[in-house]
Design an enzyme around this catalytic site. Structure first.
Site, mmCIF file in Angstrom:
data_model
loop_
_atom_site.group_PDB
_atom_site.id
_atom_site.type_symbol
_atom_site.label_atom_id
_atom_site.label_comp_id
_atom_site.label_asym_id
_atom_site.label_seq_id
_atom_site.Cartn_x
_atom_site.Cartn_y
_atom_site.Cartn_z
ATOM 1 N N THR A 108 0.832 -1.366 -0.048
ATOM 2 C CA THR A 108 0.002 0.068 0.120
ATOM 3 C C THR A 108 0.747 1.188 -0.062
ATOM 4 O OG1 THR A 108 -0.128 0.056 2.322
ATOM 5 C CG2 THR A 108 -1.838 -1.231 1.318
ATOM 6 N N ASP A 200 17.005 3.237 -1.598
ATOM 7 C CA ASP A 200 16.394 2.830 -0.129
ATOM 8 C C ASP A 200 17.481 3.526 0.908
ATOM 9 O OD1 ASP A 200 16.033 1.732 2.444
ATOM 10 O OD2 ASP A 200 14.180 0.754 1.417
ATOM 11 N N ASP A 203 18.281 0.888 3.825
ATOM 12 C CA ASP A 203 19.053 -0.148 3.505
ATOM 13 C C ASP A 203 20.844 0.399 3.374
ATOM 14 O OD1 ASP A 203 17.290 -1.958 3.802
ATOM 15 O OD2 ASP A 203 16.842 -1.823 1.632
#
Ligand code: PRP
Ligand code: URA
Length: 209
Positions: A108, A200, A203
């Protein structure tokens, strides 16, 4: 509407370019994020009010300036916001630090809260909310709402890279919050990642991929 401050200082832009490069490893990424956070901290605090104090130099008495007004709280959005704490703490060594844990649901893309621990007097403090990535803006908006529910009235959002969608959402939902970012990128992709972005952030900071 909250102001969007794009901090385009050459030192910041140079460091951000190295961070964006996919060949930059976690050690350098972390160090550069800390350095940029310190430089951004200079801008975020630029309009802190000053008051006069009487002091004595070794040669004479003088009236000098000192910071007045609210004390500061730094609140990183976990995980990636943690990477901006140390740079800010170098500028604001007595700031209290809160933590808001949010992750984006993979399908989502909506934020899910998993942790919140704030200084007990946060409502009395000037809050710098940190998160390197402002993508859809969902995480930042929810974190700001949580701060407001705790009574905060003076909040600034410090980011590294922002998407137009995220900026619009924060400005619409929280028009009292100024955004400080180093770059306003082109768009979000189908996975709600910022393009061109830097991937990211969590990360890359923590070496988890
Ligand atoms: C990233 C980033 C922001 C959020 C931005 O965190 O650090 O918190 O996504 O996206 P949004 O603006 O669309 O909400 P992520 O959810 O990947 O969690 P992590 O820091 O724990 O990796
Ligand atoms: N979170 C990230 O870490 N990077 C993005 O591009 C979007 C959200």
């Amino acid at each position: 509407m909250g102001k969007l401050h794009i901090i385009d200082h050459p030192l910041i832009q140079h460091k951000l370019t190295i961070m964006r490069d996919k060949n930059t490893g976690s050690k350098d990424f972390r160090e550069l994020l800390e350095e940029i956070a310190l430089l951004l901290g200079y801008e975020v605090t630029r309009d802190f009010p000053l008051e006069d104090v009487e002091i004595e130099t070794p040669l004479e008495k003088m009236t000098a300036k000192t910071i007045s007004g609210k004390k500061v709280a730094i609140v990183p959005i976990l995980r990636a916001g943690i990477g901006m704490i140390d740079g800010l703490v170098q500028l604001l060594p007595v700031a209290r630090i809160g933590h808001i844990g949010l992750y984006r649901d993979e399908t989502t893309h909506k934020p899910v809260v998993y942790y919140c621990k704030l200084p007990s007097d946060i409502d009395q403090r000037f809050v710098i909310l940190t998160d390197p990535m402002l993508a859809t803006g969902g995480s930042a908006c929810d974190a700001i709402s949580m701060l407001k529910e705790s009574g905060c009235t003076n909040i600034r959002l410090m980011c590294l890279v922002s998407a137009p969608e995220g900026v619009e959402k924060v400005q619409a939902m929280h028009p009292d919050v100024d955004i400080y970012t180093c770059a306003l990128d082109r768009c979000l992709d189908e996975n709600c990642y910022i393009r061109p972005g830097l991937g990211d952030a969590g990360d890359r900071i923590f070496g988890t991929k």
